[in-house]
Design a protein around this motif. Structure first.
Motif, PDB file in Angstrom:
ATOM      1  N   ARG A 125      26.606  33.302  30.994  1.00  0.00           N
ATOM      2  CA  ARG A 125      27.747  32.995  30.129  1.00  0.00           C
ATOM      3  C   ARG A 125      28.797  34.095  30.216  1.00  0.00           C
ATOM      4  N   MET A 126      28.354  35.337  30.157  1.00  0.00           N
ATOM      5  CA  MET A 126      29.277  36.469  30.183  1.00  0.00           C
ATOM      6  C   MET A 126      30.087  36.498  31.477  1.00  0.00           C
ATOM      7  N   MET A 127      29.408  36.284  32.602  1.00  0.00           N
ATOM      8  CA  MET A 127      30.105  36.364  33.886  1.00  0.00           C
ATOM      9  C   MET A 127      30.884  35.079  34.191  1.00  0.00           C
ATOM     10  N   GLY A 128      30.583  34.020  33.446  1.00  0.00           N
ATOM     11  CA  GLY A 128      31.358  32.787  33.597  1.00  0.00           C
ATOM     12  C   GLY A 128      32.741  32.918  32.995  1.00  0.00           C
ATOM     13  N   ALA A 146      35.351  38.102  29.451  1.00  0.00           N
ATOM     14  CA  ALA A 146      34.121  38.685  28.909  1.00  0.00           C
ATOM     15  C   ALA A 146      33.519  39.651  29.922  1.00  0.00           C
ATOM     16  N   ALA A 147      33.621  39.306  31.201  1.00  0.00           N
ATOM     17  CA  ALA A 147      33.085  40.174  32.249  1.00  0.00           C
ATOM     18  C   ALA A 147      33.837  41.505  32.273  1.00  0.00           C
ATOM     19  N   LYS A 148      35.169  41.430  32.217  1.00  0.00           N
ATOM     20  CA  LYS A 148      35.966  42.657  32.211  1.00  0.00           C
ATOM     21  C   LYS A 148      35.637  43.513  30.986  1.00  0.00           C
ATOM     22  N   GLU A 149      35.495  42.836  29.852  1.00  0.00           N
ATOM     23  CA  GLU A 149      35.175  43.527  28.605  1.00  0.00           C
ATOM     24  C   GLU A 149      33.823  44.251  28.740  1.00  0.00           C
ATOM     25  N   ALA A 150      32.860  43.534  29.338  1.00  0.00           N
ATOM     26  CA  ALA A 150      31.502  44.080  29.437  1.00  0.00           C
ATOM     27  C   ALA A 150      31.434  45.310  30.333  1.00  0.00           C
ATOM     28  N   VAL A 151      32.238  45.337  31.392  1.00  0.00           N
ATOM     29  CA  VAL A 151      32.131  46.453  32.335  1.00  0.00           C
ATOM     30  C   VAL A 151      33.055  47.622  31.966  1.00  0.00           C
ATOM     31  N   ALA A 167      43.049  32.150  34.959  1.00  0.00           N
ATOM     32  CA  ALA A 167      42.338  31.551  33.842  1.00  0.00           C
ATOM     33  C   ALA A 167      41.015  32.275  33.658  1.00  0.00           C
ATOM     34  N   SER A 168      40.699  32.624  32.409  1.00  0.00           N
ATOM     35  CA  SER A 168      39.455  33.342  32.147  1.00  0.00           C
ATOM     36  C   SER A 168      38.238  32.524  32.585  1.00  0.00           C
ATOM     37  N   ALA A 169      38.317  31.214  32.385  1.00  0.00           N
ATOM     38  CA  ALA A 169      37.173  30.354  32.727  1.00  0.00           C
ATOM     39  C   ALA A 169      37.225  29.889  34.182  1.00  0.00           C
ATOM     40  N   MET A 182      31.004  51.336  46.270  1.00  0.00           N
ATOM     41  CA  MET A 182      31.036  49.929  45.846  1.00  0.00           C
ATOM     42  C   MET A 182      29.654  49.483  45.394  1.00  0.00           C
ATOM     43  N   GLY A 183      28.639  49.924  46.107  1.00  0.00           N
ATOM     44  CA  GLY A 183      27.268  49.587  45.739  1.00  0.00           C
ATOM     45  C   GLY A 183      26.943  50.077  44.339  1.00  0.00           C
ATOM     46  N   ARG A 184      27.317  51.329  44.068  1.00  0.00           N
ATOM     47  CA  ARG A 184      27.067  51.893  42.727  1.00  0.00           C
ATOM     48  C   ARG A 184      27.790  51.084  41.656  1.00  0.00           C
ATOM     49  N   CYS A 185      29.030  50.711  41.933  1.00  0.00           N
ATOM     50  CA  CYS A 185      29.801  49.912  40.968  1.00  0.00           C
ATOM     51  C   CYS A 185      29.121  48.563  40.730  1.00  0.00           C
ATOM     52  N   ALA A 186      28.655  47.943  41.805  1.00  0.00           N
ATOM     53  CA  ALA A 186      28.012  46.623  41.674  1.00  0.00           C
ATOM     54  C   ALA A 186      26.763  46.727  40.804  1.00  0.00           C
ATOM     55  N   VAL A 187      26.005  47.786  41.011  1.00  0.00           N
ATOM     56  CA  VAL A 187      24.796  48.001  40.203  1.00  0.00           C
ATOM     57  C   VAL A 187      25.177  48.182  38.728  1.00  0.00           C
ATOM     58  N   ASP A 188      26.276  48.884  38.487  1.00  0.00           N
ATOM     59  CA  ASP A 188      26.741  49.070  37.102  1.00  0.00           C
ATOM     60  C   ASP A 188      27.191  47.757  36.473  1.00  0.00           C
ATOM     61  N   VAL A 189      27.839  46.911  37.251  1.00  0.00           N
ATOM     62  CA  VAL A 189      28.253  45.597  36.734  1.00  0.00           C
ATOM     63  C   VAL A 189      27.011  44.810  36.326  1.00  0.00           C
TER      64      VAL A 189
END
Ligand code: MV4
Length: 497
Positions: A110-113, A117-122, A158-160, A254-261
């Motif tokens: 849901r969050m990544m959809g 919300a995804a931007k907020e989370a990271v 669009a966010s969605a 980039m790998g480190r960032c992906a793991v953080d996401v």
């Protein structure tokens, strides 16, 4: 886990079942009425018809699929990609039915959809994002204010949305109001969510994504990148690993960032974090996360030696990741070409029909993930992808050579395919030299190139046939057809000029 239901069709269903078989896990296929003889149905240990051809009456019937799983004593459901794979409610319903969903938890889906919300989370992590807003815009005034700060052109998203749906480029302040109104109403009707935000438009980006694996114990690793810049209207055409533009430092970063996401959304399972990469500034920006196994996952499998479906199953069983980040390395180069039943000389219109002849290539460094057999019809109801042609080589040059050879060895009659379009791409100087971005197809491809090629081929074949017939004799005539085919295929070995 003793029995898995694969809630999908075609090549991905077969690909998942192959790993299940290797792991000693029984499989259950579901199928629609038009798919009753499809390879995924034959491959499975058990198969159940879920309904008529249209997806909404078959492959998207979550409750019915869960019901079948319970009746057949299934332990877990693998959703593949598309269909129910990124449906948080389905993931939740599977778990609530006492079954294992082979994928992330509903919260992460849901969050990544939601891009916002995804931007907020990271936010709490130090992840580079394109300048813009990380919240829904109140009105056009706010959009103009932000745009003036970050500079034009801007992109309204669009966010969605996702996969490019609902994006609008705006070049000048005068156009913001109108474009924003349109974006909001479009998003509202398409996704039931009118939230939009803006970003600075990155003009010629490359699309680079990172594969991640996260277990239920908090361990997260990444399996490096795939580059998917060659695409047409947001439909990927060629993907490869590794990307030829990343340095070891950038790759690690980039790998480190992906793991953080992944950490930011409590991710579990296999997922992909998408980035834009700006060649000129050599900056990368987080775009979104796809919470499924992706179509192009095989290139990662070939350069890392990791079976991603196997890892998904182990994670779903609750096991700890047995692979450490430090032991992973990229070996060689892999390229994937998506083979669609589409006509590249006719605006890529789906070309439905019967696979009269179907003979995929074989040999060193070639993997074909397909979901059809000779004599089958390509149904109109689903994605027109016939197969994925994947090659592997010690380096990129070898992977390209093998792809061109494999394209020649791929024989499909009955429907138009994108194989020749793939040949065009892999022969193109911009692709070979690596100087391409997401505009490759728009910039270089024209249907005329393939039409000319097809016409020349037909002319050569006709002239040769006429010559041999004129020389007469039954033996000559028998020879004629074979030679024409050979000649035409030799001609295809030449490059586009
Ligand atoms: C962008 C962009 C340029 N600037 N964002 C398209 C799909 C979605 N995931 C995001 N996309 C883009 N976002 C900013 N700020 C260009 C694209 C884009 C694109 C991205 C990846 C692969 C192909 C693409 C094709 C056109 C546009």
């Amino acid at each position: 886990m003793k029995k898995i239901l694969v809630a999908n069709r075609g090549e991905i269903a077969v690909r998942i079942m192959r790993t299940c078989r290797e792991m000693g896990i029984k499989t259950v296929a579901i199928y629609s009425e038009v798919d009753r003889n499809a390879p995924h149905v034959r491959y499975a240990d058990q198969a159940v018809c879920v309904g008529p051809a249209p997806s909404k009456e078959s492959y998207l019937l979550g409750d019915k699929i869960i019901q079948i799983a319970k009746e057949l004593d299934v332990d877990g459901i693998h959703p593949g990609y598309g269909f129910l794979s990124e449906n948080a409610d389905f993931s939740k319903a599977v778990t609530e039915a006492g079954l294992t969903f082979i994928g992330p938890r509903p919260k992460a889906i849901r969050m990544m959809g939601s891009k916002l919300a995804a931007k907020e989370a990271v936010k709490a992590y130090n992840i580079p994002m394109v300048p813009g807003t990380a919240h829904a815009l109140e009105d056009a005034e706010e959009a103009i204010e932000v745009a003036n700060r970050i500079g034009y052109p801007i992109l309204i998203k669009a966010s969605a949305g996702g996969g490019g749906k609902g994006m609008r480029i705006v070049e000048r302040e005068e156009d913001v109001r109108e474009q924003m109104q349109r974006a909001v109403s479009e998003a509202q009707s398409a996704f039931g969510d009118g939230a939009v935000f803006i970003e600075k438009y990155v003009g010629s980006p490359r699309h680079i994504e990172i594969q991640v694996l996260a277990d239920t114990h908090g361990n997260i690793i990444h399996l490096f990148e795939r580059e998917c810049s060659v695409q047409r209207r947001h439909q990927k055409v060629v993907e490869e690993a590794p990307s030829i533009v990343l340095s070891e430092e950038l790759r690690a970063e980039m790998g480190r960032c992906a793991v953080d996401v992944a950490r930011a959304c409590d991710y579990v399972g296999a997922g992909t974090v998408e980035f834009l990469f700006d060649d000129k500034s050599r900056e990368f920006y987080f775009l979104e996360m796809n919470t499924r196994l992706q179509v192009e996952h095989p290139v990662t499998e070939l350069v890392t030696g990791v079976d991603l479906v196997r890892q998904q199953v182990l994670i779903a069983r609750g096991e700890e990741l047995a692979i450490q980040q430090e032991e992973l390395k990229i070996q060689g180069h892999s390229i994937e070409l998506r083979v669609y039943a589409e006509d590249p000389t006719n605006n890529f219109l789906p070309s439905i029909g019967n696979l009269v002849n179907y003979s995929p290539p074989k040999g060193v460094g070639v993997r074909v993930d397909d979901g059809y057999k000779e004599g089958m019809d390509i149904p109109i109801y689903y994605d027109p992808m016939i197969a994925k042609l994947i090659t592997y080589g010690a380096d990129r040059t070898e992977a390209i050579a093998r792809m061109l050879r494999a394209i020649q060895d791929y024989h499909i009659d009955g429907v138009a395919t994108t194989l020749d379009f793939g040949r065009f791409t892999l022969e193109h100087e911009a692709f070979v030299s690596g100087k391409f971005d997401t505009h490759f197809v728009k910039n270089y491809f024209s249907p005329e190139l393939l039409k000319q090629d097809n016409e020349t081929e037909a002319t050569i074949a006709a002239e040769l046939a006429a010559y041999l017939m004129a020389k007469g004799g039954k033996a000559q005539a028998a020879d004629a057809s074979a030679q024409v085919v050979q000649k035409a295929s030799n001609w295809k070995r030449r490059k586009f000029s």
